[in-house]
Design a protein around this motif. Structure first.
Motif, PDB file in Angstrom:
ATOM      1  N   MET A   1      48.250 -43.437  90.459  1.00 15.63           N
ATOM      2  CA  MET A   1      49.554 -43.011  90.054  1.00 15.63           C
ATOM      3  C   MET A   1      49.708 -41.553  90.465  1.00 15.63           C
ATOM      4  N   GLU A   2      50.433 -41.271  91.508  1.00 14.28           N
ATOM      5  CA  GLU A   2      50.600 -39.934  92.040  1.00 14.28           C
ATOM      6  C   GLU A   2      51.921 -39.357  91.583  1.00 14.28           C
ATOM      7  N   GLN A   3      51.887 -38.083  91.216  1.00 14.74           N
ATOM      8  CA  GLN A   3      53.089 -37.367  90.838  1.00 14.74           C
ATOM      9  C   GLN A   3      53.115 -36.075  91.649  1.00 14.74           C
ATOM     10  N   PRO A   4      54.279 -35.654  92.137  1.00 14.67           N
ATOM     11  CA  PRO A   4      54.349 -34.478  92.991  1.00 14.67           C
ATOM     12  C   PRO A   4      54.215 -33.158  92.246  1.00 14.67           C
ATOM     13  N   ASP A   5      54.312 -33.143  90.902  1.00 10.98           N
ATOM     14  CA  ASP A   5      54.258 -31.871  90.190  1.00 10.98           C
ATOM     15  C   ASP A   5      52.806 -31.484  89.898  1.00 10.98           C
ATOM     16  N   GLY A   6      52.605 -30.247  89.402  1.00 14.18           N
ATOM     17  CA  GLY A   6      51.258 -29.727  89.184  1.00 14.18           C
ATOM     18  C   GLY A   6      50.788 -29.918  87.763  1.00 14.18           C
ATOM     19  N   ILE A   7      49.574 -29.397  87.515  1.00 11.08           N
ATOM     20  CA  ILE A   7      49.002 -29.467  86.166  1.00 11.08           C
ATOM     21  C   ILE A   7      48.586 -28.065  85.747  1.00 11.08           C
ATOM     22  N   TRP A   8      48.463 -27.867  84.438  1.00 20.57           N
ATOM     23  CA  TRP A   8      48.048 -26.594  83.875  1.00 20.57           C
ATOM     24  C   TRP A   8      46.543 -26.618  83.676  1.00 20.57           C
ATOM     25  N   VAL A   9      45.840 -25.636  84.264  1.00 19.84           N
ATOM     26  CA  VAL A   9      44.385 -25.558  84.151  1.00 19.84           C
ATOM     27  C   VAL A   9      43.993 -24.121  83.785  1.00 19.84           C
ATOM     28  N   SER A  10      42.724 -23.955  83.387  1.00 21.45           N
ATOM     29  CA  SER A  10      42.231 -22.612  83.061  1.00 21.45           C
ATOM     30  C   SER A  10      42.045 -21.801  84.340  1.00 21.45           C
ATOM     31  N   VAL A  11      41.838 -20.507  84.179  1.00 26.06           N
ATOM     32  CA  VAL A  11      41.643 -19.623  85.328  1.00 26.06           C
ATOM     33  C   VAL A  11      40.383 -20.026  86.088  1.00 26.06           C
ATOM     34  N   SER A  12      39.310 -20.353  85.365  1.00 21.80           N
ATOM     35  CA  SER A  12      38.063 -20.762  86.022  1.00 21.80           C
ATOM     36  C   SER A  12      38.252 -22.048  86.817  1.00 21.80           C
ATOM     37  N   GLU A  13      38.962 -23.019  86.222  1.00 21.49           N
ATOM     38  CA  GLU A  13      39.193 -24.286  86.912  1.00 21.49           C
ATOM     39  C   GLU A  13      40.088 -24.088  88.125  1.00 21.49           C
ATOM     40  N   ALA A  14      41.094 -23.213  87.986  1.00 21.24           N
ATOM     41  CA  ALA A  14      41.978 -22.938  89.120  1.00 21.24           C
ATOM     42  C   ALA A  14      41.202 -22.271  90.254  1.00 21.24           C
ATOM     43  N   SER A  15      40.297 -21.347  89.919  1.00 20.37           N
ATOM     44  CA  SER A  15      39.516 -20.696  90.970  1.00 20.37           C
ATOM     45  C   SER A  15      38.589 -21.691  91.651  1.00 20.37           C
ATOM     46  N   ARG A  16      38.035 -22.628  90.881  1.00 20.07           N
ATOM     47  CA  ARG A  16      37.166 -23.653  91.469  1.00 20.07           C
ATOM     48  C   ARG A  16      37.954 -24.583  92.379  1.00 20.07           C
ATOM     49  N   ARG A  17      39.115 -24.994  91.932  1.00 19.43           N
ATOM     50  CA  ARG A  17      39.901 -25.947  92.715  1.00 19.43           C
ATOM     51  C   ARG A  17      40.534 -25.313  93.942  1.00 19.43           C
ATOM     52  N   LEU A  18      40.944 -24.045  93.826  1.00 20.84           N
ATOM     53  CA  LEU A  18      41.575 -23.390  94.958  1.00 20.84           C
ATOM     54  C   LEU A  18      40.572 -22.711  95.888  1.00 20.84           C
ATOM     55  N   GLY A  19      39.326 -22.584  95.426  1.00 21.71           N
ATOM     56  CA  GLY A  19      38.293 -21.999  96.269  1.00 21.71           C
ATOM     57  C   GLY A  19      38.384 -20.492  96.393  1.00 21.71           C
ATOM     58  N   ILE A  20      38.925 -19.822  95.373  1.00 15.85           N
ATOM     59  CA  ILE A  20      38.996 -18.357  95.377  1.00 15.85           C
ATOM     60  C   ILE A  20      38.414 -17.857  94.064  1.00 15.85           C
ATOM     61  N   THR A  21      38.235 -16.561  93.929  1.00 18.25           N
ATOM     62  CA  THR A  21      37.597 -16.004  92.738  1.00 18.25           C
ATOM     63  C   THR A  21      38.570 -15.947  91.570  1.00 18.25           C
ATOM     64  N   ARG A  22      38.002 -15.808  90.373  1.00 22.35           N
ATOM     65  CA  ARG A  22      38.837 -15.688  89.174  1.00 22.35           C
ATOM     66  C   ARG A  22      39.653 -14.405  89.208  1.00 22.35           C
ATOM     67  N   THR A  23      39.072 -13.355  89.799  1.00 20.76           N
ATOM     68  CA  THR A  23      39.809 -12.093  89.923  1.00 20.76           C
ATOM     69  C   THR A  23      41.044 -12.282  90.794  1.00 20.76           C
ATOM     70  N   ALA A  24      40.896 -13.049  91.874  1.00 19.80           N
ATOM     71  CA  ALA A  24      42.047 -13.311  92.747  1.00 19.80           C
ATOM     72  C   ALA A  24      43.120 -14.098  92.000  1.00 19.80           C
TER      73      ALA A  24
END
Length: 190
Positions: A1-24
């Motif tokens: 079930m795919e939806q085009p909108d995003g999800i709310w995640v923590s800063v650590s999870e966002a850095s892991r998923r986006l492949g950048i640092t938490r500072t970024a």
């Protein structure tokens, strides 16, 4: 079930998923390039966009985007016969011209490096000569100071011997003149 909108995640999870640092992530939040809000516990949550699918534990997850072109269409690093975007292959005369230009540039670089090397050699020779001169001057000063100290020590020894002989002479004369008196007679004199 795919939806085009995003999800709310923590800063650590966002850095892991986006492949950048938490500072970024934090700096992007501060600049306003990422949407964020504080959750019920006061921690920041970041909105990440992408297709959402149902995970194995029943949570929503975002699938990372896949490149549109297949891997067989990715350009290789093998040598080409033409420049990118050129409609015809490179001729041999162009190759020869490029090789000649590279050889001239290489020759100029080698000449410049050789002149720098010669200058460094001259500088090293000058520095070595200056160091040798300073060492010889220092040795000369040490020799002069040592000779001066030896002369002073010899003069002090002569003076000490002279003073010692004079003191011995004075003591002898005093002892010959003095008659021995008991201490109580001295006391009465005072």
């Amino acid at each position: 079930m795919e939806q085009p909108d995003g999800i709310w995640v923590s800063v650590s999870e966002a850095s892991r998923r986006l492949g950048i640092t938490r500072t970024a992530i934090r700096k992007r939040i501060a600049r306003g390039t990422l949407d964020s809000h504080l959750d019920n516990h006061g921690f920041p949550r970041v909105l990440i966009f992408g297709p959402r699918v149902q995970g194995p534990s029943g949570t929503d997850t975002i699938v990372p985007p896949v490149p549109d072109e297949p891997l067989d269409q990715v350009p290789s690093l093998e040598p080409r016969e033409s420049f990118p975007g050129a409609s015809e292959p490179i001729s041999a005369s162009i190759h020869q011209g490029m090789i000649k230009a590279l050889e001239e540039a290489h020759g100029a670089t080698v000449t410049a490096l050789q002149s720098q090397l010669e200058q460094l050699r001259v500088d090293a020779t000058t520095a070595q000569a200056r160091a040798d001169r300073q060492l010889s001057e220092r040795d000369y000063l040490y020799r002069d100071q040592t000779a001066l100290m030896i002369e002073r020590i010899d003069a002090a020894e002569v003076r000490a011997e002279t003073a010692e002989s004079r003191l011995a002479l004075v003591l002898d004369t005093l002892l010959q003149r003095q008659t021995v008196r008991p201490w109580w007679r001295w006391w009465r004199w005072w």
